[in-house]
Design an enzyme around this catalytic site. Structure first.
Site, short mmCIF file in Angstrom:
data_model
loop_
_atom_site.label_atom_id
_atom_site.label_comp_id
_atom_site.label_asym_id
_atom_site.label_seq_id
_atom_site.Cartn_x
_atom_site.Cartn_y
_atom_site.Cartn_z
N THR A 19 49.84 -5.61 20.81
CA THR A 19 48.59 -5.33 21.52
C THR A 19 48.12 -6.54 22.30
OG1 THR A 19 47.94 -3.66 19.92
CG2 THR A 19 46.16 -4.71 21.14
N TYR A 33 45.29 2.32 24.06
CA TYR A 33 45.93 1.46 25.06
C TYR A 33 47.43 1.57 24.84
CZ TYR A 33 46.18 -1.25 20.81
OH TYR A 33 46.40 -1.63 19.51
N SER A 66 54.95 -3.80 17.34
CA SER A 66 55.63 -4.38 16.18
C SER A 66 56.00 -3.37 15.11
CB SER A 66 54.79 -5.49 15.57
OG SER A 66 53.65 -4.96 14.93
N THR A 99 50.29 -6.63 15.53
CA THR A 99 49.67 -6.90 14.23
C THR A 99 50.21 -6.00 13.13
OG1 THR A 99 47.84 -5.40 14.71
CG2 THR A 99 47.54 -7.75 15.27
N ASP A 100 50.83 -4.86 13.50
CA ASP A 100 51.26 -3.91 12.46
C ASP A 100 52.23 -4.53 11.46
OD1 ASP A 100 51.28 -0.66 14.17
OD2 ASP A 100 49.70 -2.13 13.75
N LYS A 172 47.26 -7.44 6.98
CA LYS A 172 46.37 -6.65 7.86
C LYS A 172 45.59 -5.67 6.99
CE LYS A 172 46.39 -3.73 12.02
NZ LYS A 172 47.25 -3.20 13.12
N GLU A 292 52.12 -2.25 -18.15
CA GLU A 292 52.32 -0.82 -17.80
C GLU A 292 53.74 -0.33 -18.06
OE1 GLU A 292 48.32 -0.43 -16.30
OE2 GLU A 292 49.84 1.05 -16.87
#
Ligand SMILES: NC(=O)C[C@H](N)C(=O)O
Length: 335
Positions: A19, A33, A66, A99-100, A172, A292
């Site tokens: 972006t 965009y 990305s 950023t992904d 992110k 767990e």
């Protein structure tokens, strides 16, 4: 006697898309965009203030959003960065990135590039065409950081929204706002008006202390993530194995928990030679061995504080070195 001005650092910007190189139809389009449109030379030309802080040149490694990164692109980018930092004429490297998957790339480079020179990964949440676009200042701050001597030896850094985050922890957290990135352990510092302010330093192994080296890597073993939820389909793990996974990251609920009706499937996966690594789907997860599930008994690994996408990166690198669950677990404690 007139003091000679300090020589400006030499910083190379390696552009991959995202972006930060995006463009929207109008200035009101902050979230709608097209990513990966603006070439690196135009990004640099759009910030004339860069000339005051560094000698900057750009390279266009890729031009992609990305989410489309692959292992092959990670290795190609890593090798290019490794070559650049070996050049005595290069003081620091900035990577512009979507950023992904920025958090995967920053962690990968943190693990495989042997240098103490600053490597700074940067992106933006809004395209440069939008009102209050964040890319310009993010990129400016990243170049300042890449040319800052005190940024040396701190591993790969992420410069977003004035924060300095470690490439290891940066994640992110939102997909719209400019304060999208954070670390469970907080930022290392801030860049404000051309200056880096530090408040902490990384303690995990990285870059020069890493046993992984991009210069000896040509490919990465397949690792896939299966997302935990109620009413799971255990066949998802079988599908990951069928797709060639050599390790499965279980993005479990809460403590990296596994549904009782899925345990046998995962035990079979392990018995078939594929590693099982328990991470958590929650933000700021922290998975302890034998919490767990009896990891010792099942020969499983826990991802510690690494989220599933970061655990996937470390697991793939670990598998280039070992097939021992105990050794893989050591790496998850140390990196
Ligand atoms: N803000 C961004 O960069 C999002 C974009 N989808 C990317 O990762 O390339």
């Amino acid at each position: 006697q007139v003091a000679t001005p300090a020589a400006k650092p030499n910083v190379v910007i390696v552009a991959t898309g995202g972006t930060i190189a995006g463009a929207g139809a109008t200035s009101a389009n902050s979230a709608t965009y097209q990513a990966a449109k603006v070439p690196v030379d135009k990004l640099i030309a759009g910030i004339p203030e860069l000339n005051a802080v560094a000698n900057v040149r750009g390279e266009q490694a890729f031009q992609i959003a990305s989410e489309s990164f692959t292992n092959e692109k990670l290795i190609q980018l890593g090798k290019r960065v490794s070559a650049l930092v070996k050049d005595p004429g290069v003081d620091g490297v900035v990577i512009t990135h979507g950023t992904d998957t920025l958090e995967e790339t920053s962690f990968f480079l943190n693990l495989v590039v042997h240098t103490d020179k600053p490597i700074v990964v940067v992106g933006s949440m809004r395209p440069g065409t939008a009102m209050s676009a964040d890319g310009m200042l993010n990129l400016y701050n990243a170049v300042v950081l890449a040319g800052t001597p005190s940024a040396r030896g701190k591993g790969v850094l992420v410069a977003m929204n004035d924060d300095i985050l470690t490439g290891r922890d940066a994640a992110k957290r939102t997909n719209i706002k400019t304060n999208a990135f954070a670390s469970p352990w907080g930022p290392l510092g801030m860049v404000v008006e051309n200056k880096a302010y530090w408040f902490r330093a990384p303690v995990k192994r990285h870059t020069m202390q890493s046993e992984f080296d991009i210069d000896t890597l040509e490919s990465l073993p397949e690792v896939q993530i299966v997302y935990g939820s109620g009413n799971m389909a255990p066949s998802m793990y079988d599908a990951a194995v069928k797709a060639g996974a050599k390790a499965i990251i279980h993005a479990g609920t809460g403590n990296g928990s596994v549904a009782n009706y899925a345990v046998d499937t995962l035990k079979k996966v392990r018995a078939g030679g594929v590693h099982v690594i328990r991470s958590s789907r929650i933000a700021d997860g922290f998975v302890l061995r034998n919490s767990e599930q009896p990891d010792d008994q099942y020969d499983w690994v826990v991802a510690h504080d690494l989220n599933p996408q970061k655990a996937k990166i470390l697991a793939a690198l670990a598998l280039t070195k070992t097939n021992s669950a105990a050794e893989i677990q050591r790496m998850f404690w140390e990196y």
